[in-house]
Scaffold this motif. Structure first.
Motif, PDB file in Angstrom:
ATOM      1  N   GLY A 259       0.829  -1.199   0.000  1.00 54.96           N
ATOM      2  CA  GLY A 259       0.000   0.000   0.000  1.00 54.96           C
ATOM      3  C   GLY A 259       0.861   1.245   0.000  1.00 54.96           C
ATOM      4  O   GLY A 259       1.942   1.256   0.587  1.00 54.96           O
ATOM      5  N   GLN A 260       0.389   2.277  -0.661  1.00 55.77           N
ATOM      6  CA  GLN A 260       1.134   3.533  -0.723  1.00 55.77           C
ATOM      7  C   GLN A 260       0.149   4.700  -0.751  1.00 55.77           C
ATOM      8  O   GLN A 260      -0.813   4.683  -1.535  1.00 55.77           O
ATOM      9  CB  GLN A 260       2.023   3.576  -1.961  1.00 55.77           C
ATOM     10  CG  GLN A 260       2.780   4.882  -2.134  1.00 55.77           C
ATOM     11  CD  GLN A 260       3.664   4.876  -3.365  1.00 55.77           C
ATOM     12  OE1 GLN A 260       3.882   3.837  -3.979  1.00 55.77           O
ATOM     13  NE2 GLN A 260       4.189   6.037  -3.739  1.00 55.77           N
ATOM     14  N   CYS A 261       0.378   5.684   0.085  1.00 55.63           N
ATOM     15  CA  CYS A 261      -0.436   6.904   0.066  1.00 55.63           C
ATOM     16  C   CYS A 261       0.495   8.102   0.114  1.00 55.63           C
ATOM     17  O   CYS A 261       1.587   8.030   0.686  1.00 55.63           O
ATOM     18  CB  CYS A 261      -1.421   6.935   1.229  1.00 55.63           C
ATOM     19  SG  CYS A 261      -0.662   6.894   2.854  1.00 55.63           S
TER      20      CYS A 261
ATOM     21  N   PHE B  56      -3.465   7.408  -3.703  1.00 61.88           N
ATOM     22  CA  PHE B  56      -3.432   6.146  -2.959  1.00 61.88           C
ATOM     23  C   PHE B  56      -3.316   4.998  -3.946  1.00 61.88           C
ATOM     24  O   PHE B  56      -3.985   4.984  -4.991  1.00 61.88           O
ATOM     25  CB  PHE B  56      -4.696   5.985  -2.119  1.00 61.88           C
ATOM     26  CG  PHE B  56      -4.740   4.687  -1.362  1.00 61.88           C
ATOM     27  CD1 PHE B  56      -3.991   4.500  -0.213  1.00 61.88           C
ATOM     28  CD2 PHE B  56      -5.526   3.630  -1.817  1.00 61.88           C
ATOM     29  CE1 PHE B  56      -4.026   3.297   0.479  1.00 61.88           C
ATOM     30  CE2 PHE B  56      -5.569   2.424  -1.137  1.00 61.88           C
ATOM     31  CZ  PHE B  56      -4.818   2.258   0.020  1.00 61.88           C
TER      32      PHE B  56
ATOM     33  N   THR C  87      -2.831   0.594  -3.975  1.00 56.65           N
ATOM     34  CA  THR C  87      -2.706  -0.672  -3.251  1.00 56.65           C
ATOM     35  C   THR C  87      -2.616  -1.813  -4.257  1.00 56.65           C
ATOM     36  O   THR C  87      -3.177  -1.737  -5.357  1.00 56.65           O
ATOM     37  CB  THR C  87      -3.895  -0.908  -2.303  1.00 56.65           C
ATOM     38  OG1 THR C  87      -3.672  -2.113  -1.559  1.00 56.65           O
ATOM     39  CG2 THR C  87      -5.203  -1.045  -3.076  1.00 56.65           C
TER      40      THR C  87
END
Length: 559
Positions: free
Chosen positions: A239-241, A254, A256
């Motif tokens: 996951g990355q935000c 965002f 994922t």
């Protein structure tokens, strides 16, 4: 169990080769080989002081080999890491009652501690340099009525974009790593740059987390966070935000991804991205020893596409690969094909031709040198011109063959010769020692060999007439090279028992009476022998097992 010993280890001692036993040898086989050599080298059997001294040295070496291989714990370490594995700091405190698996685990722990002590000195630099070239004027010139193309009509080729990026990793602790990266880009005279700092922490054996800060003159400050987690042995999620600050305000994003092992060689991915360019992507990737296949579908704004690619891996020394792909969507259709090949120990050269509507024809040249990547995308034409496709395909191939023949091969050959010369010089003293040990062993074998020959002759058994070990020159194109061989007739005859000679798959340079006459070069064993009054001959590779006599070795009387 496959051998893990390298040339340096062999120059020291290969215990299996010394005892002439299989790597899967049982305790009984080890004991029988040990007793046979003890009878040959026992100091009490020799009255001459010099022979007695030589016998004592060889006897101690055989005893050392037997002591290591008869102990399951020490043997487990030796099988995996060689003799140097027994010398690791801390090995002496390992309990002797542990199983081989526990010994291996303990050894790896000690190795890990030693790696941690060197952790502060390690970085992992990576870089990319890309130079974009506009060569459309070569295939798609303006008519002279519209533009003066210059005196002589020479096509105009220019560099219209460049990109440089670099990153380094700095381990802070065994779990924490700092990553510093930066990039500079320019396109048609306009450019900018960014710099990023990331801190990554390994939270457990199942995952890690990362925080990233960035700044640049084109996108503004960036704050991002990434996580990775193994949910099961076959399933993981990332996951990355992030928040991108710019003159237009704050742009959140965002991403994922879910991934699962579908089988041993196949992965399935499902990715969802929300932000400026929202999309959903699913793909299947199958990677085997001989091929790599990818199929992907993306639904999103602004791009919707379907892509399929296939790569075939040749099982050759140069690791040659050929690949092709097709990608089609709202933007048009692109077909790509190309190849890559290893041109030196650390370098891989590749070329890809891209043909699409409305993109036109492009040639991409890629060079990987260790952890550095150099890219040269060349835009040839905006239209689908057969001449551009032809020259983009044939041109790089002809250029590569010329460079391969005139530059790469001579360079690689000279590099190999230089490395070989350095290796031989560095191991000269060790080779001299091994040669002396081999000569001493042959002197100690004389009496035993005389008795063996008498026994074999009495029953028309196996007699070794001549045997040579080393590098043989059989190729006519290499006649200028000098053969590097040693006479091993006596040592082989000493190994004959009941009219049979059995050599295992270990390197023959470690056999009693042998040594390596050409370190780093390919070696063979050539044997001329007599069995039941008939001449036989065989040529065997250095690590090939050998059993004689055999009917297939018989020399035809007519030849």
């Amino acid at each position: 169990m496959a051998s893990s010993l390298d040339d340096d280890e062999i120059l020291n001692d290969d215990y299996y080769s010394l005892l002439n036993v299989r790597r899967e040898a049982t305790q009984d086989e080890l004991k029988a080989a040990y007793r046979r050599l003890c009878m040959l080298y026992h100091p009490d059997k020799h009255r001459d002081p010099e022979l007695k001294r030589q016998a004592e040295q060889l006897f101690n070496l055989v005893h050392e080999a037997y002591e290591v291989l008869r102990e399951p714990q020490a043997r487990a370490i030796y099988d995996i890491y060689g003799k140097r594995g027994l010398d690791v700091d801390g090995w002496e405190v390992v309990e002797r009652k542990r199983t081989p698996a526990e010994i291996r685990e303990e050894y790896e722990r000690l190795q890990k501690e030693r790696e941690e002590r060197r952790l502060q000195q390690r970085t992992n630099p990576k870089g990319t340099i890309s130079v974009g070239i506009d060569a459309t004027d070569v295939f798609d010139q303006y008519e002279e009525d519209y533009e003066d193309v210059g005196k002589g009509g020479v096509p105009h080729i220019e560099i219209n974009k460049m990109h440089i990026s670099q990153s380094i990793e700095a381990p802070l602790t065994t779990k924490d790593t700092a990553i510093l990266s930066g990039s500079l880009s320019t396109h048609n005279g306009n450019g900018g740059g960014t710099i990023n700092l990331a801190l990554r922490r390994v939270t457990s054996t199942k995952g890690w987390g990362e925080v990233e800060l960035g700044a640049g003159d084109t996108h503004g400050p960036l704050l991002a966070m990434k996580i990775f987690r193994n949910l099961t042995p076959r399933f993981f999620v990332t996951g990355q935000c992030g928040l991108q600050l710019s003159s237009r305000g704050v742009r959140p994003g965002f991403t994922t991804m879910l991934a699962r092992h579908l089988d041993k060689n196949t992965m399935g991915y499902l990715q969802w991205r929300w932000g400026v360019q929202s999309s959903m992507n699913t793909s299947i990737v199958r990677d085997t020893k001989s091929s790599h296949f990818t199929f992907a579908i993306q639904l999103g704004v602004p791009h919707i596409f379907m892509m399929m690619s296939y790569q075939y891996k040749f099982q050759d020394e140069d690791q040659t690969k050929i690949k092709g792909s097709v990608k089609s969507g709202f933007f048009g259709t692109v077909i790509e094909y190309g190849a890559e090949r290893k041109i030196s120990r650390h370098s891989v050269l590749g070329a890809t031709i891209s043909v699409g509507v409305p993109q036109g024809v492009s040639l991409k040249i890629k060079l990987n040198r260790a952890s550095q990547t150099y890219l040269f995308p060349i835009h040839l034409t905006d239209q689908l011109l057969p001449s551009a496709v032809f020259y983009a395909t044939v041109g790089p191939l002809v250029f590569y063959l010329a460079i391969q023949q005139l530059i790469i091969r001579p360079y690689v050959r000279a590099q190999k010769e230089q490395d070989l010369e350095i290796k031989q010089e560095s191991s000269a003293s060790n080779i001299a020692k091994k040669k002396q040990e081999a000569e001493s062993a042959i002197m100690l074998m004389q009496e035993s060999v005389r008795r063996i020959i008498e026994t074999e002759e009495s029953k028309m058994g196996l007699i070794i007439l001549n045997a040579w070990y080393g590098k043989f020159v059989t190729d006519n194109s290499r006649k200028h090279e000098r053969a590097k061989v040693i006479d091993v007739s006596v040592p082989l005859q000493c190994l004959v028992k009941d009219s049979k000679l059995i050599l295992t798959e270990t390197t023959k340079s470690g056999l009693p009476g042998f040594y390596d006459p050409c370190v780093g070069e390919e070696k063979s064993l050539k044997v001329l022998y007599q069995f039941r009054g008939v001449m036989h001959q065989v040529l065997s590779g250095d690590t090939e097992p050998l059993r004689i006599p055999k009917q297939s070795h018989r020399i035809d009387a007519d030849t």
